[in-house]
Design a protein around this motif. Sequence first.
Motif, PDB file in Angstrom:
ATOM      1  N   GLY A 143     -24.188  12.043 -13.366  1.00 34.07           N
ATOM      2  CA  GLY A 143     -25.405  12.672 -13.874  1.00 34.07           C
ATOM      3  C   GLY A 143     -25.481  14.148 -13.544  1.00 34.07           C
ATOM      4  O   GLY A 143     -25.880  14.962 -14.390  1.00 34.07           O
ATOM      5  N   GLU A 144     -25.094  14.511 -12.338  1.00 36.72           N
ATOM      6  CA  GLU A 144     -25.108  15.933 -11.949  1.00 36.72           C
ATOM      7  C   GLU A 144     -24.093  16.733 -12.758  1.00 36.72           C
ATOM      8  O   GLU A 144     -24.321  17.901 -13.074  1.00 36.72           O
ATOM      9  CB  GLU A 144     -24.827  16.082 -10.456  1.00 36.72           C
ATOM     10  N   VAL A 145     -22.967  16.119 -13.103  1.00 34.95           N
ATOM     11  CA  VAL A 145     -21.975  16.809 -13.934  1.00 34.95           C
ATOM     12  C   VAL A 145     -22.566  17.095 -15.315  1.00 34.95           C
ATOM     13  O   VAL A 145     -22.365  18.177 -15.883  1.00 34.95           O
ATOM     14  CB  VAL A 145     -20.690  15.964 -14.056  1.00 34.95           C
ATOM     15  N   VAL A 146     -23.294  16.125 -15.877  1.00 32.19           N
ATOM     16  CA  VAL A 146     -23.946  16.337 -17.175  1.00 32.19           C
ATOM     17  C   VAL A 146     -24.963  17.479 -17.066  1.00 32.19           C
ATOM     18  O   VAL A 146     -25.017  18.368 -17.925  1.00 32.19           O
ATOM     19  CB  VAL A 146     -24.643  15.045 -17.640  1.00 32.19           C
ATOM     20  N   ARG A 147     -25.772  17.467 -16.014  1.00 31.26           N
ATOM     21  CA  ARG A 147     -26.778  18.527 -15.836  1.00 31.26           C
ATOM     22  C   ARG A 147     -26.114  19.885 -15.612  1.00 31.26           C
ATOM     23  O   ARG A 147     -26.609  20.911 -16.083  1.00 31.26           O
ATOM     24  CB  ARG A 147     -27.680  18.185 -14.661  1.00 31.26           C
ATOM     25  N   LEU A 148     -25.006  19.904 -14.894  1.00 30.35           N
ATOM     26  CA  LEU A 148     -24.288  21.161 -14.671  1.00 30.35           C
ATOM     27  C   LEU A 148     -23.774  21.710 -15.994  1.00 30.35           C
ATOM     28  O   LEU A 148     -23.866  22.915 -16.245  1.00 30.35           O
ATOM     29  CB  LEU A 148     -23.116  20.928 -13.705  1.00 30.35           C
ATOM     30  N   ARG A 149     -23.233  20.845 -16.847  1.00 31.67           N
ATOM     31  CA  ARG A 149     -22.754  21.311 -18.148  1.00 31.67           C
ATOM     32  C   ARG A 149     -23.895  21.896 -18.974  1.00 31.67           C
ATOM     33  O   ARG A 149     -23.745  22.935 -19.626  1.00 31.67           O
ATOM     34  CB  ARG A 149     -22.097  20.158 -18.902  1.00 31.67           C
ATOM     35  N   GLN A 180     -22.401  18.409  -3.809  1.00 34.66           N
ATOM     36  CA  GLN A 180     -22.897  17.489  -2.788  1.00 34.66           C
ATOM     37  C   GLN A 180     -22.760  16.042  -3.244  1.00 34.66           C
ATOM     38  O   GLN A 180     -22.408  15.155  -2.449  1.00 34.66           O
ATOM     39  CB  GLN A 180     -24.370  17.805  -2.479  1.00 34.66           C
ATOM     40  N   ALA A 181     -23.057  15.798  -4.536  1.00 32.13           N
ATOM     41  CA  ALA A 181     -22.924  14.432  -5.061  1.00 32.13           C
ATOM     42  C   ALA A 181     -21.465  13.987  -5.025  1.00 32.13           C
ATOM     43  O   ALA A 181     -21.165  12.826  -4.741  1.00 32.13           O
ATOM     44  CB  ALA A 181     -23.466  14.366  -6.491  1.00 32.13           C
TER      45      ALA A 181
END
Length: 366
Positions: free
Chosen positions: A76-82, A190-191
């Motif tokens: 999820g954090e990777v999606v938000r980062l993109r 961090q994730a």
Amino acid sequence: MRAFRAGLLVGCLLVALCPPVEAEPGPSSRDVKKARQAVRDRSQDLSRTTAELVTAQSRLDELAAQVERLVEAYNGEVVRLRQAEEAYAQARARLTAADAEVELARRDVALLAAESYGGLGLMKPVVGMLVDRGGTDGFLHRAGVLGHLRGERSAILGRMRDAQEVAAILRAQAEGAYAARQAAAERARQAKIAAETAVAAQRRDTRELTARKESLQRQVDAARSRAELLARRRAAALAGLVTGGSTMGDAAANWALTQLGKPYVWAADGPETYDCSGLSMRAWEKAGVRLDHWTGTQWTAGPHVPLDQLRRGDLLFFAHTGDPSTIHHVGIYVGRGQMVHAPQTGDVVRVASIWRGDLVGATRPR
């Protein structure tokens, strides 16, 4: 002689009256008792071993669920980062255009200053008015020209001021987008650390628990009949799960079945290794539907489907408390109450029953 005959007679009488003891036919009562005790002991051992096996499997499931939560949080954090990176790139592009506009306005202002302070351009009408001897008409004409030039100078300065204000606003937006991107990158970092730490711990615990589980399973298998053992080991009837259907769901399900046996690796999306949401993403990609590599958005990728109306290819979601916000796993329905999924570290893509206690619902991507 008479004494011998008397002794012989007594002996015959003893034999006739007291025949020799014959061996007890079949197993003795003691043997039967021992056999029955052995059965009871074996049954007790089997019960204890089965209970230990359930406990070990429960611990493995708990570890897998914990890791899956962290892995999906990372996805999820990777999606938000993109998304943050895209927003920052757009903000930078708008700022670059605004800075170019400021530069153009600055050049006009510089030219205006050069003409004003160099005695050219705007000063000529003033000098003309001072030396004009041509009467009232000439004076008024020059005064009108000077007013027009002053208006043009005001417009140039105003355009530069406006360009600078727009650039300042867009620069603040770009800085905000940059900060958001940095924050998203840090959350993803961090994730990732949390997921890597959990996976490492899971690997250690899994090795120990898997060895124990295999030992217990061998004991349980030894206590089962051949028929029971064959039933437990019977593989899913793959030929019965693959169909010739032509819907998008059939395409996703049939492709997923071609990936059986490939190892689970967290955050992987093929072609040789997968995690749960990576497998479902690629399966539906084959059907022409784009999904994120995250259970969080896969859950909302289409209408939710009642479990009694499942069709092949539907995505099945699993959560700890029955709350979709705690979803940690996804599988692909292939029919007959079965799904294809990438279970956990140390396992492979496999067919399994959908009926687990943490099943919370299904989605049909579109």
